[in-house]
Design a protein around this motif. Structure first.
Motif, PDB file in Angstrom:
ATOM      1  N   UNK A  20       0.826  -1.211   0.000  1.00 49.34           N
ATOM      2  CA  UNK A  20       0.000   0.000   0.000  1.00 49.34           C
ATOM      3  C   UNK A  20       0.853   1.249   0.000  1.00 49.34           C
ATOM      4  N   UNK A  21       1.994   1.233   0.769  1.00 42.81           N
ATOM      5  CA  UNK A  21       2.864   2.406   0.857  1.00 42.81           C
ATOM      6  C   UNK A  21       3.459   2.751  -0.492  1.00 42.81           C
ATOM      7  N   UNK A  22       3.711   1.719  -1.322  1.00 38.12           N
ATOM      8  CA  UNK A  22       4.319   1.957  -2.629  1.00 38.12           C
ATOM      9  C   UNK A  22       3.301   2.532  -3.600  1.00 38.12           C
ATOM     10  N   UNK A  23       2.003   2.151  -3.455  1.00 36.04           N
ATOM     11  CA  UNK A  23       0.973   2.639  -4.357  1.00 36.04           C
ATOM     12  C   UNK A  23       0.541   4.059  -4.019  1.00 36.04           C
ATOM     13  N   UNK A  24       0.691   4.449  -2.735  1.00 35.33           N
ATOM     14  CA  UNK A  24       0.176   5.734  -2.281  1.00 35.33           C
ATOM     15  C   UNK A  24       1.047   6.886  -2.760  1.00 35.33           C
ATOM     16  N   UNK A  25       0.420   8.040  -2.849  1.00 37.45           N
ATOM     17  CA  UNK A  25       1.160   9.256  -3.155  1.00 37.45           C
ATOM     18  C   UNK A  25       2.093   9.567  -1.975  1.00 37.45           C
ATOM     19  N   UNK A  26       3.295  10.092  -2.244  1.00 35.66           N
ATOM     20  CA  UNK A  26       4.193  10.417  -1.134  1.00 35.66           C
ATOM     21  C   UNK A  26       3.598  11.497  -0.240  1.00 35.66           C
ATOM     22  N   UNK A  27       3.920  11.423   1.023  1.00 35.35           N
ATOM     23  CA  UNK A  27       3.484  12.433   1.983  1.00 35.35           C
ATOM     24  C   UNK A  27       4.511  13.554   1.982  1.00 35.35           C
ATOM     25  N   UNK A  28       4.084  14.748   1.641  1.00 40.98           N
ATOM     26  CA  UNK A  28       4.975  15.915   1.561  1.00 40.98           C
ATOM     27  C   UNK A  28       4.916  16.666   2.883  1.00 40.98           C
ATOM     28  N   UNK A  29       6.084  16.867   3.504  1.00 38.02           N
ATOM     29  CA  UNK A  29       6.179  17.587   4.769  1.00 38.02           C
ATOM     30  C   UNK A  29       6.956  18.882   4.536  1.00 38.02           C
ATOM     31  N   UNK A  30       6.309  20.002   4.818  1.00 40.40           N
ATOM     32  CA  UNK A  30       6.894  21.318   4.563  1.00 40.40           C
ATOM     33  C   UNK A  30       7.770  21.760   5.738  1.00 40.40           C
ATOM     34  N   UNK A  31       9.012  22.094   5.423  1.00 43.96           N
ATOM     35  CA  UNK A  31       9.967  22.556   6.433  1.00 43.96           C
ATOM     36  C   UNK A  31      10.603  23.846   5.921  1.00 43.96           C
ATOM     37  N   UNK A  32      11.584  24.354   6.670  1.00 42.47           N
ATOM     38  CA  UNK A  32      12.333  25.540   6.245  1.00 42.47           C
ATOM     39  C   UNK A  32      13.711  25.478   6.872  1.00 42.47           C
ATOM     40  N   UNK A  33      14.669  26.121   6.225  1.00 40.94           N
ATOM     41  CA  UNK A  33      16.021  26.239   6.779  1.00 40.94           C
ATOM     42  C   UNK A  33      16.025  27.406   7.754  1.00 40.94           C
ATOM     43  N   UNK A  34      16.236  27.108   9.025  1.00 43.62           N
ATOM     44  CA  UNK A  34      16.152  28.131  10.072  1.00 43.62           C
ATOM     45  C   UNK A  34      17.434  28.966  10.089  1.00 43.62           C
ATOM     46  N   UNK A  35      17.281  30.267   9.944  1.00 39.02           N
ATOM     47  CA  UNK A  35      18.443  31.155   9.922  1.00 39.02           C
ATOM     48  C   UNK A  35      19.153  31.173  11.284  1.00 39.02           C
ATOM     49  N   UNK A  36      20.488  31.261  11.229  1.00 41.72           N
ATOM     50  CA  UNK A  36      21.269  31.398  12.451  1.00 41.72           C
ATOM     51  C   UNK A  36      21.294  30.170  13.329  1.00 41.72           C
ATOM     52  N   UNK A  37      21.202  28.973  12.731  1.00 39.78           N
ATOM     53  CA  UNK A  37      21.167  27.743  13.539  1.00 39.78           C
ATOM     54  C   UNK A  37      22.260  26.753  13.142  1.00 39.78           C
ATOM     55  N   UNK A  38      23.397  27.258  12.651  1.00 32.07           N
ATOM     56  CA  UNK A  38      24.491  26.355  12.307  1.00 32.07           C
ATOM     57  C   UNK A  38      24.828  25.458  13.506  1.00 32.07           C
ATOM     58  N   UNK A  39      25.105  24.159  13.302  1.00 29.65           N
ATOM     59  CA  UNK A  39      25.287  23.478  12.021  1.00 29.65           C
ATOM     60  C   UNK A  39      24.030  22.798  11.487  1.00 29.65           C
ATOM     61  N   UNK A  40      22.847  23.127  12.041  1.00 30.73           N
ATOM     62  CA  UNK A  40      21.624  22.505  11.529  1.00 30.73           C
ATOM     63  C   UNK A  40      21.421  22.866  10.063  1.00 30.73           C
ATOM     64  N   UNK A  41      21.596  24.155   9.753  1.00 33.49           N
ATOM     65  CA  UNK A  41      21.472  24.637   8.376  1.00 33.49           C
ATOM     66  C   UNK A  41      22.625  25.599   8.109  1.00 33.49           C
ATOM     67  N   UNK A  42      23.337  25.377   7.001  1.00 33.61           N
ATOM     68  CA  UNK A  42      24.532  26.147   6.681  1.00 33.61           C
ATOM     69  C   UNK A  42      24.470  26.560   5.218  1.00 33.61           C
ATOM     70  N   UNK A  43      24.761  27.839   4.955  1.00 27.75           N
ATOM     71  CA  UNK A  43      24.819  28.315   3.573  1.00 27.75           C
ATOM     72  C   UNK A  43      26.056  27.741   2.892  1.00 27.75           C
ATOM     73  N   UNK A  44      25.848  27.102   1.749  1.00 32.94           N
ATOM     74  CA  UNK A  44      26.947  26.538   0.961  1.00 32.94           C
ATOM     75  C   UNK A  44      26.898  27.189  -0.414  1.00 32.94           C
TER      76      UNK A  44
END
Length: 256
Positions: A20-44
Motif C-alpha cells: 500500500x505504501x508503494x501505491x500511495x502518493x508520497x506524503x509531503x512535509x513542509x519545512x524551512x532552513x532556520x536562519x542562524x542555527x548552524x550546524x543545523x542549516x549552513x549556507x553553501x
C-alpha cells in the motif's frame, strides 16, 4: 489453460500486488532552513543549503521513501519558522529544544536527535573566569548576558534569575557583533556550531569560548499538531531507526 489477460488487467493486477505504501502518493512535509542555527542549516554558496538537519531529512526519506521533506533550501527566520508550524503553514521543525510553551504547540518525537551544550562567549581580551551562574550574577551590571529574541536560550537565562539580560537581537551573528562592540559582557549560545558561527560573523580572534558548559539540552524533531498521527508515527519510526543504527551519532560527528 487459463485465458490470456488483457494488458490493462495485467497492469491492474501488478498494482494490486504492490504494498500500500508503494501505491500511495508520497506524503509531503513542509519545512524551512532556520536562519542562524548552524550546524543545523549552513549556507553553501549562494543558492545551496547544507547541514545536519538537511542530512537528517534525506536520511528519513531514504528509510521511508513515502515521506518527502520540502523547503529545506529556503531560508526563514527562526521565529517565523516556529510560527508557521504552529499555524499549519509548515509541518515540521528539526532540532527543537523542549519548553512548556512549545509542548502545547508541537508534537515532540522521541528519541532526541542530538544534544547541545550552552557555552558563554566573551571578548578575546577579557580574562574573566566563569565557573557557574553565581560568578555571572556577582558581576552585576558588568555581567550583561546577550541572548536572542525567540530562542530557548533566552528562556533559560530568565529562569536562572538575577542575571542582567539583553535579548533584543534577532540573530546569533548580530549578538556576536554586539559582543565585539562591548554591548554585552557575554553571549550565551550552543555548541556544536560555535566556531562556525564566530567565523561567519567575522569575529575569529575577537571573541573566545569560555570552557565551562553552562547547561546541556536535548533537541528533537517536532511535528505540527495538524499532522496525521499515522504520519507522525512514520517519522518517529525513521528517527528511532537512525538512533539504533548509530546514524544520528555519525551525522552529529560529521557536523560537529
Amino acid at each position: 489453460m487459463l485465458p490470456m489477460m488483457k494488458p490493462c488487467a495485467l497492469l491492474l493486477a501488478a498494482c494490486l500486488l504492490l504494498p500500500a505504501a508503494a501505491r500511495a502518493e508520497p506524503v509531503v512535509l513542509r519545512v524551512a532552513a532556520q536562519e542562524g542555527t548552524e550546524p543545523k542549516f549552513i549556507a553553501d554558496g549562494k543558492d545551496h543549503i547544507i547541514g545536519l538537519c538537511v542530512d537528517i531529512f534525506r536520511a528519513i526519506e531514504r528509510i521511508d521513501p513515502g515521506l518527502v521533506f520540502v523547503g529545506d533550501q529556503q531560508w526563514m527566520p527562526l521565529i517565523r519558522a516556529y510560527h508557521e508550524v504552529a499555524v499549519q503553514q509548515r509541518d515540521a521543525l528539526c532540532g527543537v529544544q523542549r519548553t512548556e510553551e512549545r509542548e502545547q504547540r508541537y508534537v515532540y518525537l522521541d528519541p532526541p536527535l542530538f544534544a547541545i551544550h550552552y557555552m558563554l562567549l566573551a571578548r578575546a581580551g577579557d580574562e574573566v573566569a566563569i565557573r557557574d551562574w553565581d560568578d555571572v550574577r556577582k558581576l552585576g551590571k558588568d555581567g550583561v548576558v546577550l541572548g536572542n529574541r525567540g530562542y530557548a536560550t533566552t528562556d533559560f537565562l530568565i529562569a536562572q534569575g538575577g542575571l542582567q539580560i539583553d535579548a533584543s537581537a534577532t540573530s546569533p551573528a548580530m549578538n556576536v557583533q554586539k559582543l565585539v562592540a562591548g554591548r554585552g559582557r557575554f553571549f550565551l549560545h550552543r555548541a556544536p556550531g560555535l566556531a562556525r558561527l564566530i567565523a561567519s560573523a567575522g569575529a575569529t580572534g575577537k571573541v573566545r569560548i569560555l570552557p565551562t558548559v553552562m547547561s546541556t539540552a536535548q533537541l528533537y524533531m517536532v511535528m505540527g499538531r495538524h499532522i496525521d498521527p499515522a504520519v507522525v508515527a512514520r517519522v518517529r519510526g525513521a528517527v528511532e531507526q537512525m538512533e539504533k543504527s548509530g546514524e544520528l551519532a555519525r551525522l552529529l560527528k560529521k557536523w560537529d
